[in-house]
Structure formats: structure tokens, C-alpha cells
Motif scaffolding. Structure first.
Motif, short mmCIF file in Angstrom:
data_model
loop_
_atom_site.label_atom_id
_atom_site.label_comp_id
_atom_site.label_asym_id
_atom_site.label_seq_id
_atom_site.Cartn_x
_atom_site.Cartn_y
_atom_site.Cartn_z
N ASP A 10 0.84 -1.19 0.00
CA ASP A 10 0.00 0.00 0.00
C ASP A 10 0.88 1.24 0.00
O ASP A 10 1.88 1.32 0.73
N GLY A 11 0.52 2.20 -0.87
CA GLY A 11 1.28 3.42 -1.01
C GLY A 11 2.33 3.38 -2.10
O GLY A 11 3.15 4.29 -2.22
N PHE A 12 2.30 2.32 -2.95
CA PHE A 12 3.27 2.22 -4.06
C PHE A 12 2.97 3.29 -5.11
O PHE A 12 1.85 3.79 -5.23
N GLU A 13 3.97 3.64 -5.90
CA GLU A 13 3.80 4.58 -7.01
C GLU A 13 3.25 3.79 -8.19
O GLU A 13 3.93 2.93 -8.75
N GLU A 14 2.03 4.09 -8.57
CA GLU A 14 1.30 3.30 -9.55
C GLU A 14 1.99 3.25 -10.92
O GLU A 14 2.14 2.17 -11.50
N VAL A 15 2.38 4.40 -11.45
CA VAL A 15 2.99 4.42 -12.79
C VAL A 15 4.30 3.64 -12.80
O VAL A 15 4.55 2.87 -13.73
N GLU A 16 5.12 3.82 -11.78
CA GLU A 16 6.39 3.09 -11.73
C GLU A 16 6.16 1.59 -11.76
O GLU A 16 6.80 0.87 -12.52
N ALA A 17 5.25 1.14 -10.93
CA ALA A 17 4.98 -0.30 -10.85
C ALA A 17 4.41 -0.82 -12.15
O ALA A 17 4.94 -1.77 -12.74
N ASN A 65 13.71 -15.33 -10.33
CA ASN A 65 15.01 -14.92 -10.83
C ASN A 65 15.34 -13.48 -10.51
O ASN A 65 16.48 -13.05 -10.66
N GLY A 66 14.32 -12.71 -10.12
CA GLY A 66 14.55 -11.30 -9.82
C GLY A 66 13.42 -10.71 -9.01
O GLY A 66 12.30 -11.23 -9.00
N ILE A 67 13.75 -9.62 -8.33
CA ILE A 67 12.79 -8.85 -7.55
C ILE A 67 12.80 -7.42 -8.06
O ILE A 67 13.87 -6.84 -8.29
N PHE A 68 11.60 -6.86 -8.24
CA PHE A 68 11.44 -5.46 -8.62
C PHE A 68 10.66 -4.73 -7.54
O PHE A 68 9.59 -5.19 -7.14
N LEU A 69 11.19 -3.59 -7.09
CA LEU A 69 10.55 -2.77 -6.08
C LEU A 69 10.17 -1.42 -6.67
O LEU A 69 11.05 -0.63 -7.03
N PRO A 70 8.87 -1.11 -6.78
CA PRO A 70 8.47 0.24 -7.17
C PRO A 70 8.64 1.17 -5.98
O PRO A 70 8.66 0.73 -4.83
N GLY A 71 8.75 2.46 -6.26
CA GLY A 71 8.85 3.44 -5.19
C GLY A 71 7.49 3.91 -4.72
O GLY A 71 6.51 3.16 -4.74
N GLY A 72 7.44 5.16 -4.34
CA GLY A 72 6.22 5.74 -3.79
C GLY A 72 6.26 5.72 -2.28
O GLY A 72 6.98 4.93 -1.68
N PRO A 74 3.61 5.91 1.14
CA PRO A 74 4.50 5.19 2.06
C PRO A 74 4.86 3.79 1.58
O PRO A 74 5.37 2.99 2.37
N GLY A 75 4.61 3.47 0.30
CA GLY A 75 4.87 2.13 -0.21
C GLY A 75 6.29 1.64 0.03
O GLY A 75 6.50 0.51 0.45
N THR A 76 7.26 2.52 -0.23
CA THR A 76 8.65 2.13 -0.02
C THR A 76 8.90 1.76 1.44
O THR A 76 9.54 0.73 1.73
N ASN A 77 8.39 2.57 2.34
CA ASN A 77 8.57 2.27 3.77
C ASN A 77 7.86 0.98 4.15
O ASN A 77 8.36 0.21 4.98
N ASN A 78 6.70 0.72 3.55
CA ASN A 78 5.99 -0.54 3.83
C ASN A 78 6.78 -1.74 3.33
O ASN A 78 6.87 -2.76 4.02
N ALA A 101 15.02 -1.62 -8.50
CA ALA A 101 14.22 -0.70 -7.68
C ALA A 101 14.22 0.67 -8.35
O ALA A 101 15.17 1.03 -9.06
N ILE A 102 13.17 1.43 -8.09
CA ILE A 102 13.04 2.76 -8.69
C ILE A 102 12.56 3.77 -7.65
O ILE A 102 11.91 3.39 -6.67
N CYS A 103 12.91 5.03 -7.88
CA CYS A 103 12.44 6.17 -7.10
C CYS A 103 13.00 6.12 -5.68
O CYS A 103 14.20 6.18 -5.48
N ALA A 104 12.14 6.00 -4.69
CA ALA A 104 12.58 5.92 -3.30
C ALA A 104 13.04 4.52 -2.92
O ALA A 104 13.81 4.34 -1.97
N ALA A 105 12.58 3.50 -3.64
CA ALA A 105 12.83 2.11 -3.25
C ALA A 105 14.31 1.69 -3.21
O ALA A 105 14.65 0.82 -2.41
N PRO A 106 15.21 2.29 -4.00
CA PRO A 106 16.62 1.90 -3.84
C PRO A 106 17.14 2.14 -2.43
O PRO A 106 18.14 1.54 -2.03
N LYS A 107 16.45 2.98 -1.65
CA LYS A 107 16.91 3.20 -0.27
C LYS A 107 16.86 1.90 0.54
O LYS A 107 17.64 1.74 1.48
N ILE A 108 15.98 0.98 0.16
CA ILE A 108 15.92 -0.31 0.85
C ILE A 108 17.23 -1.06 0.63
O ILE A 108 17.82 -1.60 1.57
#
Length: 183
Positions: A10-17, A65-72, A74-78, A101-108
Motif C-alpha cells: 500500500d502506497g506504491f507509485e502506480e505508474v512506476e509499478a 530470478n529477480g525482484i522489482f521494487l516500485p517506489g512511492g 509510504p509504499g517504499t517504507n511498507n 528498484a526505482i524512485c525511493a525504493a533503492p533506499k531499501i
């Protein structure tokens, strides 16, 4: 067959995902939308709800084989607060499996210590979270080894095409870019 886990909170960035998932699926790369909560309905940062394909609690991420994390937010924090996901990210890094990962998600990835000595990019203002990374803010998407990062919503197609190039080759990526009128 290559399988990518697109992680949704919840709180993910829709377009990025959805842009990245769409591009991967157009390239015939199996991409599952996985909710980290106990509900398949996931609501984005701009109140757009989608239904994930499956729940994290029901799958073994190790089979991907891979994981993709969208930003946004509070999605990234979740996503960052999901212990099972963070452990899988560490396992993927150790096994040199694809991490994107994109946007804020690389912080993870930065918090988990897997960007040390690597080139990476993120949404402006999150650079300090990319612990140990060589931040390349002039780039739209950056690949360094098995990790690919993107800057933000406006670069989601770039990240998607970089993933296609990594997983299906440069020709497929260029073919897809042409087909979607990107280049």
C-alpha cells in the motif's frame, strides 16, 4: 523461464509499478505482482487500487530470478518493513540474482548494505539513503552487476527496458522500445 517478483505494498507509485510490469510482460517475461500484505487488493499512493496476482505469504521468493521494487510513499517504507522481503533481497544479493528498484525504493537496498561500491540512482533527495553507493543522478536508470535502479516515475520505461535488455537481450529491448514508440 525467467520469473520476476514485482513487490507491491500500500502506497506504491502506480505508474512506476505498472509501467515496468507492463514492459516486462510485453517482452514475455513472466512477472507476478505480489502483495506483501494479507490482501491481494493493493492501493497506490494516488488512491488507485489494483489486485495483485498472489500474496507473499503464499509463495517462495527463492523460485524467482529477480525482484522489482516500485517506489512511492509510504509504499517504499511498507516494503522496507517487510522482514520476509528484506531477507529475500539479502538472499538474492548473495546469489547474484537480479534486484531492481526505482524512485525511493533503492533506499531499501542502501539500508541493507548491498549498494556499497556500486553505481545507483534514486529519486532526488533520497541519495543519502544509498549507503556506500556511487550515485549517478544524471542517469535515468543504472545497472551495476545484478542491481538495476531507476530515478523515478518519468524514468519507469527506461528501467523497464533496462530490465528487458538484461533478461532478454539488447535486440528485444530495442524492438520493444520501437513498438511502444519510445525511441
Amino acid at each position: 523461464m525467467t520469473k520476476i517478483a514485482a513487490m507491491l505494498a500500500d502506497g506504491f507509485e502506480e505508474v512506476e509499478a505498472l509501467a515496468v510490469i507492463d514492459i516486462l510482460r510485453r517482452a514475455d517475461i513472466e512477472t507476478n505482482m505480489i502483495s506483501i500484505s494479507s490482501n491481494k487488493k493493493v492501493t497506490g499512493a494516488h488512491n488507485i487500487s489494483i489486485e495483485a496476482d498472489m500474496l507473499l505469504e503464499d509463495i517462495d521468493l527463492g523460485k524467482y530470478n529477480g525482484i522489482f521494487l516500485p517506489g512511492g510513499m509510504p509504499g517504499t517504507n511498507n516494503l522496507d518493513g517487510c522482514e520476509k522481503l528484506c531477507q529475500a533481497i539479502l538472499d538474492f544479493d548473495r546469489e547474484k540474482k537480479l534486484l531492481a528498484a526505482i524512485c525511493a525504493a533503492p533506499k531499501i537496498y542502501g539500508r541493507l548494505g548491498i549498494l556499497k561500491g556500486r553505481k545507483a540512482v534514486c529519486y532526488p533527495g533520497f541519495e543519502n539513503y544509498l549507503t556506500g553507493a556511487e550515485v549517478k543522478m544524471e542517469a535515468r536508470a543504472v545497472k551495476d552487476g545484478h542491481i538495476i535502479t531507476g530515478r523515478g516515475m518519468g524514468t519507469a520505461i527506461d528501467l523497464g527496458l533496462a530490465l528487458v535488455e538484461e533478461l532478454a537481450g539488447k535486440n528485444k529491448s530495442e524492438e520493444l522500445a520501437s513498438a511502444i514508440q519510445y525511441r
